[in-house]
Enzyme design. Structure first.
Site, PDB file in Angstrom:
ATOM      1  CG  MET A 162     -11.603  -2.636   5.290  1.00  0.00           C
ATOM      2  SD  MET A 162     -10.097  -2.292   4.367  1.00  0.00           S
ATOM      3  CE  MET A 162      -9.087  -1.476   5.607  1.00  0.00           C
ATOM      4  CB  SER A 173      -0.894   0.020   1.243  1.00  0.00           C
ATOM      5  OG  SER A 173      -1.402   1.335   1.419  1.00  0.00           O
ATOM      6  CG  ASP A 177      -5.057   2.291   0.976  1.00  0.00           C
ATOM      7  OD1 ASP A 177      -6.033   1.537   0.844  1.00  0.00           O
ATOM      8  OD2 ASP A 177      -3.961   1.914   1.449  1.00  0.00           O
ATOM      9  CG  HIS A 186      -3.857  -1.647  -1.555  1.00  0.00           C
ATOM     10  ND1 HIS A 186      -4.975  -2.375  -1.885  1.00  0.00           N
ATOM     11  CD2 HIS A 186      -4.218  -0.869  -0.507  1.00  0.00           C
ATOM     12  CE1 HIS A 186      -5.971  -2.064  -1.079  1.00  0.00           C
ATOM     13  NE2 HIS A 186      -5.548  -1.142  -0.230  1.00  0.00           N
ATOM     14  CG  HIS A 205      -9.232   0.187  -0.310  1.00  0.00           C
ATOM     15  ND1 HIS A 205      -8.605  -0.030   0.904  1.00  0.00           N
ATOM     16  CD2 HIS A 205     -10.566   0.201  -0.051  1.00  0.00           C
ATOM     17  CE1 HIS A 205      -9.517  -0.131   1.854  1.00  0.00           C
ATOM     18  NE2 HIS A 205     -10.709   0.022   1.311  1.00  0.00           N
ATOM     19  CG  MET A 246     -11.201   3.328   2.181  1.00  0.00           C
ATOM     20  SD  MET A 246      -9.675   3.301   3.147  1.00  0.00           S
ATOM     21  CE  MET A 246      -8.486   3.376   1.804  1.00  0.00           C
ATOM     22  CG  ASP A 263      -6.183  -2.860   3.256  1.00  0.00           C
ATOM     23  OD1 ASP A 263      -5.093  -2.615   3.775  1.00  0.00           O
ATOM     24  OD2 ASP A 263      -6.817  -2.037   2.559  1.00  0.00           O
ATOM     25  CG  MET A 316      -8.142   7.119   2.761  1.00  0.00           C
ATOM     26  SD  MET A 316      -7.106   7.202   4.218  1.00  0.00           S
ATOM     27  CE  MET A 316      -6.545   5.499   4.297  1.00  0.00           C
TER      28      MET A 316
END
Ligand code: DX5
Ligand code: ZN
Length: 222
Positions: A139, A10, A37, A35, A68, A70, A175, A39
């Site tokens: 998660m 990540s 992330d 990966h 991913h 979020m 994750d 957010m």
């Protein structure tokens, strides 16, 4: 047949001032996927980055981008992440009112579709969308931050999902809080893809860190 093991570092834990070099380094160190992330400071209590940053590193590696999201609502942004070079797009089960529609939209753009489950979200929310899934992201921390401790209760959820998806072409990815110390039990529970941020990027030798996770996960020297 056992699914191939995927290690997905990540980049949330990378040095953002040198992001391109960090991505090249994990590519060379043996990462299978990258990966990413994303957010939004709304669905999770932190803000990371969006498509411009992702696009800026698309040119430095050919490894798949495991994105991913979020963010909520997620639907208005699916197309821009697909265009910015995502290979897998994962949304949270709670990220919109129509999960089935979100998954159809991802596949319609030729991308692999994933759903992420927060620690308190039951496996059963996926019971009626299995046909639309390429990946489930369990998660094992509450999303929002790297460097948190793995929640052991997630091992049962991983086993339940492996049973639910038996015979289907679905990756089970986990994750949060993963390193060589727990990769073995996570894979034995039924996962085949492991996300790792701190346990790779906070070391000096990314190749050694990836290798030790892979060895712990497979039980064999690699
Ligand atoms: C958490 C992110 C994770 C996180 C993993 O919201 O989805 O991918 O960066 O980081 P570590 O491996 O440090 O727990
Ligand atoms: Zn993640």
């Amino acid at each position: 047949m056992a699914r191939p093991l995927i290690i997905a570092p990540s980049i949330l834990a990378a040095d953002f001032a040198r992001l391109g070099d960090e991505v090249r380094a994990i590519d060379a160190a043996g990462a299978d996927w990258i990966h990413i992330d994303v957010m939004d400071g709304h669905f999770v209590p932190n803000i990371s980055f969006g498509t411009p940053i992702m696009q800026s590193i698309r040119g430095v590696t050919r490894k798949p981008f495991d994105v991913h999201l979020m963010i909520a609502p997620v639907d208005p942004y699916l197309e821009s992440f697909a265009r910015a070079g995502a290979d897998v797009i994962t949304v949270h089960a709670e990220a919109g009112p129509h999960l089935d529609r979100s998954l159809q939209a991802i596949r319609a753009m030729g991308k692999k579709a994933g759903v992420s489950l927060n620690p308190a979200t039951p496996a059963s929310v996926l019971g009626h969308v299995l046909d639309r899934l390429d990946l489930i992201l369990v998660m094992s921390v509450n999303p929002g931050f790297g460097g948190q401790a793995f929640i052991p209760a997630m091992l049962d959820k991983i086993s339940e999902l492996r049973e639910m998806t038996r015979g289907r072409n679905i990756d089970i990815e986990v994750d949060g809080g993963i390193g060589a110390e727990n990769a073995g039990e996570i894979v034995r529970a039924g996962a085949n893809a492991l996300v790792a941020g701190s346990s790779i990027f906070k070391t000096q030798d990314y190749a050694a860190a990836i290798k030790s996770i892979r060895m712990a996960a497979t039980g064999v020297a690699v």
